[in-house]
Design an enzyme around this catalytic site. Structure first.
Site, PDB file in Angstrom:
ATOM      1  N   LYS A 111     -49.157   1.020  28.760  1.00  0.00           N
ATOM      2  CA  LYS A 111     -48.058   1.831  28.232  1.00  0.00           C
ATOM      3  C   LYS A 111     -48.405   3.288  28.425  1.00  0.00           C
ATOM      4  CE  LYS A 111     -44.252   0.913  25.886  1.00  0.00           C
ATOM      5  NZ  LYS A 111     -43.582  -0.386  26.010  1.00  0.00           N
TER       6      LYS A 111
HETATM    7  N1  GLU Z   1     -40.582  -0.818  28.018  1.00  0.00           N
HETATM    8  C1  GLU Z   1     -40.205  -2.183  28.084  1.00  0.00           C
HETATM    9  C2  GLU Z   1     -41.002  -3.013  27.108  1.00  0.00           C
HETATM   10  O1  GLU Z   1     -41.526  -2.525  26.147  1.00  0.00           O
HETATM   11  C3  GLU Z   1     -40.217  -2.709  29.508  1.00  0.00           C
HETATM   12  C4  GLU Z   1     -41.546  -2.770  30.161  1.00  0.00           C
HETATM   13  C5  GLU Z   1     -41.470  -3.136  31.644  1.00  0.00           C
HETATM   14  O2  GLU Z   1     -40.413  -3.524  32.115  1.00  0.00           O
HETATM   15  O3  GLU Z   1     -42.508  -3.010  32.284  1.00  0.00           O
HETATM   16  O4  GLU Z   1     -41.060  -4.205  27.228  1.00  0.00           O
END
Ligand code: GLU
Length: 421
Positions: A111
């Protein structure tokens, strides 16, 4: 846990670690693997300057945390918010590892985030910040290394800038370095709606499991961003009655169901749901604890805490956001026999469609939307069944079952690969 302060309770990293430790203990996880998986494998902090529109130089702080690459490249969104902290990004990175493992797609977890207030920034400033943040991370990103995606306050445009910046450095177009891109540059059909669609799918499964009818099922959604608005739209189309929408600047309530198409239209022209005539104005925190069948927190962390969990009246809580419920609140919801569909399952539709996008980009062959939606549904139905089966077999709640399933999958990969050197 009784002696925990509210500050500890709402620290997302503590919330993640508490569930991880509990699930690992239940699994009898090997002590060495426990240590490997408890902490992220890499944490990058960058401080970088940006020229603002008025000629001032501002320095921003950004993070990228890669929790695990055991099952594949690390995967996870990038968020822009004044409240971003390293502990929050750490927690979100590990949740991505568990989420990808729950739906059994070949990714680890990561993240990223930048501390900034995107509402106060121009498009030009956001573009320069995104590009510079990307270039600061250039050697850590890549289709086989770490693949970002949108998250809070980032969108398709942000992903296009990241893709372009990365491609400029590589001297070739590399579409598969990010997902959630615009369709014209390697995005996938269905990706934008995927998280909301997935929420509808797991709610359907929960109703079937609990033998409850879908027609007229009353739903309250907190958050009307990408996740909340698409969940509302797709669920209303299936026969759910969306009776409440809670936003940060005010809420709406209509016991006969809110016309979501009209609300989306209204929000497009007014930049807020407040003032919409098709429902009564309602206090947002009150909507969280209002009478309904399904409550969907789809905004941010720490919405259900020790302060309000005992007043939640929903039969089902389906977590569209990451980390909306604290570990202390989990126990309270369990005592009330509320059926929780945990974030790492409930909102996994987004990353699942991201996986399809990454596959399509690497193949250079793009699928029809019907195929995307069908595959998405089948993965989520299977994952829901896996989690519920695990929960029954081990006598734990759905969240701990999802963690156990995920930890087991990641741990067995590490065991198989072995520890290098
Ligand atoms: N931000 C989204 C999540 O928390 C998508 C992550 C992604 O598609 O890599 O799942």
């Amino acid at each position: 846990m009784a002696t925990m302060t509210l500050e500890q309770e709402i620290n997302p990293w503590e919330a993640q670690a508490a569930r991880f430790d509990f699930a690992a203990r239940k699994l009898n996880l090997d002590e060495g693997l426990w240590k490997v998986l408890r902490y992220p494998s890499r944490e990058i902090i960058v401080h970088f300057p940006i020229m603002m529109d008025d000629g001032r130089v501002e320095v921003f702080t950004g993070f990228r945390v890669q929790h695990s690459i055991a099952r594949g490249p690390s995967k996870g969104g990038i968020r822009y918010s004044p409240d971003v902290t390293l502990d929050e990004i750490r927690a979100l990175a590990s949740w991505m590892t568990w989420k990808c493992a729950v739906v059994n797609i070949p990714f680890g977890g990561a993240k990223g985030g930048v501390i900034c207030d995107p509402k106060k920034m121009s498009q030009g400033e956001l573009e320069r910040m995104t590009r510079r943040y990307t270039s600061e991370l250039i050697e850590f990103l890549g289709p086989e290394k770490d693949v970002p995606a949108p998250d809070m306050n980032t969108n398709e445009q942000t992903m296009a800038w990241i893709m372009d910046t990365y491609s400029m450095h590589m001297r070739q177009t590399v579409t598969s370095v990010v997902t959630g891109k615009p369709l014209s540059i390697g995005g996938s059909r269905g990706r934008r709606e995927a998280t909301g669609r997935g929420i509808g799918v797991v709610c359907d499964e929960a109703l079937k499991y609990l033998h409850l009818p879908r027609e007229g099922c009353r739903v309250i959604i907190q958050g009307f961003g990408n996740v909340g608005s698409n969940a509302a739209k797709l669920m209303a189309e299936k026969g759910y009655k969306i009776v409440g929408i809670a936003e940060y600047d005010g809420g709406l309530y209509n016991p006969h169901g809110i016309d979501i198409g009209m609300l989306m239209e209204y929000r497009r022209s007014n930049a807020s749901v407040v003032g919409f005539k098709g429902a009564e104005p309602f206090d947002s925190p009150e909507l969280v604890i209002a009478e309904c069948d399904i409550f969907i927190p789809a905004a941010t962390e720490n919405v259900i805490t020790s302060r309000n969990a005992d007043r939640i009246k929903a039969r089902i809580v389906c977590e569209g956001a990451n980390g909306p419920t604290t570990a202390v609140a989990d126990d309270i919801l369990a005592d009330k026999e509320i059926f929780v569909i945990p974030d790492i399952l409930a909102n996994a539709g987004g990353v699942t469609a991201s996986y399809f996008e990454w596959v399509q980009d690497r193949q250079g062959y793009f699928w029809k939307e019907a195929l995307i939606n069908e595959q998405l549904e089948s993965i989520l139905v299977e994952s829901f069944d896996d989690v519920v089966r695990y929960s029954v077999a081990h006598g734990v709640n759905n969240r701990i079952a999802a963690y156990m399933l995920a930890i087991d999958r990641v741990a067995s990969t590490i065991k198989q690969r072995g520890i290098y050197a």
